[in-house]
Design an enzyme around this catalytic site. Structure first.
Site, PDB file in Angstrom:
ATOM      1  N   TYR A 109       0.830  -1.208   0.000  1.00  0.00           N
ATOM      2  CA  TYR A 109       0.000   0.000   0.000  1.00  0.00           C
ATOM      3  C   TYR A 109       0.869   1.265   0.000  1.00  0.00           C
ATOM      4  O   TYR A 109       0.612   2.215  -0.749  1.00  0.00           O
ATOM      5  CB  TYR A 109      -0.909  -0.028   1.223  1.00  0.00           C
ATOM      6  CG  TYR A 109      -1.811   1.152   1.403  1.00  0.00           C
ATOM      7  CD1 TYR A 109      -2.926   1.336   0.589  1.00  0.00           C
ATOM      8  CD2 TYR A 109      -1.577   2.072   2.421  1.00  0.00           C
ATOM      9  CE1 TYR A 109      -3.780   2.415   0.788  1.00  0.00           C
ATOM     10  CE2 TYR A 109      -2.415   3.144   2.622  1.00  0.00           C
ATOM     11  CZ  TYR A 109      -3.519   3.319   1.808  1.00  0.00           C
ATOM     12  OH  TYR A 109      -4.360   4.393   2.008  1.00  0.00           O
ATOM     13  N   LYS A 131       0.949   4.109  -2.916  1.00  0.00           N
ATOM     14  CA  LYS A 131       0.581   5.495  -2.621  1.00  0.00           C
ATOM     15  C   LYS A 131       1.738   6.459  -2.885  1.00  0.00           C
ATOM     16  O   LYS A 131       1.523   7.614  -3.255  1.00  0.00           O
ATOM     17  CB  LYS A 131       0.103   5.604  -1.173  1.00  0.00           C
ATOM     18  CG  LYS A 131      -1.246   4.944  -0.920  1.00  0.00           C
ATOM     19  CD  LYS A 131      -2.336   5.519  -1.808  1.00  0.00           C
ATOM     20  CE  LYS A 131      -3.721   5.063  -1.395  1.00  0.00           C
ATOM     21  NZ  LYS A 131      -4.783   5.597  -2.285  1.00  0.00           N
TER      22      LYS A 131
END
Length: 305
Positions: free
Chosen positions: A173, A177
């Site tokens: 993640y 991002k």
């Protein structure tokens, strides 16, 4: 007497808009006069298909309040899905003004336990799921500009504090991002000539993704207290960034939560040394330690220590 609506006449796409932040953004845009394409694949937290249609429910909410919206249930991390998303806006409303990339899910693991499939799935939905809708929307806006109809187009991408600082147990993640921030900077530089502004937010709010991972900090307060983690707190900035009122703001990253908005400042040169010749390894190490002693201490990784 209320003033003019900030997004009157604009057509806005919001991906992952069936729940959480995306739903809040879609409702907020509609309240400011936008016609909204509500995209949601209707999947679970881990990206597997769900039995309901959250996009249709949000469309119903918007229409019940007197707004205009249409649902899109395609997979925006595929070429066909992203193309049909843009096509839905153009065929339904005849234009596209703003793209809000928001869709995503989590598959959290410590790095030594992180499977390749979990890495690929999270990178796919967050990073590829930003790239493909952006690519197809940008192609439309470029064509408009070349025909002499330069748009006042806006893109709002969704990064995270995990992408800025890292987050323990979220290597996939965090990488996705962080990649979104890089994509935002490139898109802002490339698309400005076509009338497109591209910015990113790094929000903190209570959603299906965060209420389990950060249960203590995301808990709702008592009825009489300000709910700092409500996703609706993030949407006003997203609406402004997606409106023509944000003219001149592009290539920026904003951290936002509760009642706080922060302009994030990215990598900048810090302490430096130049020998004018090649260092030996020992010299390079000694110099690096001296420079680190002069440098600012980086922010802590979420969940570290």
């Amino acid at each position: 007497m209320s003033g003019p609506l900030l997004c009157e006449g604009r057509v806005v796409i919001v991906t992952g808009a069936g729940r959480g932040l995306g739903r809040a953004h879609a409702l907020a845009y509609a309240a400011e006069g936008a016609r909204v394409v509500v995209n949601d694949l209707g999947v679970g937290l881990d990206g597997t298909p769900g039995p309901d249609s959250p996009a249709a429910r949000v469309v119903a909410e918007i229409r019940a309040a007197g707004g205009q919206a249409v649902a899109h249930g395609g997979d925006i991390a595929t070429t066909d899905g992203a193309a049909s998303l843009v096509r839905t806006a153009l065929e339904t409303y005849g234009r596209l003004d703003t793209l809000v990339n928001n869709a995503g899910f989590l598959r959290d693991r410590m790095l030594v336990n992180l499977d390749e499939d979990d890495w690929d799935a999270v990178l796919r939905v967050h990073l590829k799921g930003h790239f493909l809708p952006l690519k197809h929307a940008a192609a439309h806006w470029r064509a408009e500009a070349k025909e002499g109809r330069t748009p006042r187009a806006r893109v709002v991408n969704t990064s995270s504090g995990a992408g800025l600082l890292g987050s323990v147990g979220q290597g996939n993640y965090s990488a996705a991002k962080a990649g979104i921030i890089g994509l935002t900077l490139v898109a802002a530089a490339e698309l400005g000539r076509y009338g497109v502004q591209v910015n990113a937010i790094a929000p903190a709010a209570r959603t299906r993704m965060t209420e389990r991972t950060f249960a203590d900090t995301m808990a709702a307060p008592g009825a009489d207290s300000f709910d700092a983690m409500a996703p609706e707190n993030v949407s006003p900035l997203v609406v402004w960034l997606g409106a023509s009122a944000s003219t001149g703001v592009t290539g920026r990253v904003f951290e936002t939560e509760g009642g706080r908005i922060t302009v994030m400042e990215g990598w900048r040169p810090g302490p430096t040394a130049d020998k004018g010749a090649r260092w030996t390894p020992s010299e390079a190490g000694d110099t690096a330690l001296k420079l680190l002693a002069e440098a600012e201490v980086p922010g802590a990784v979420y969940g570290a220590g």
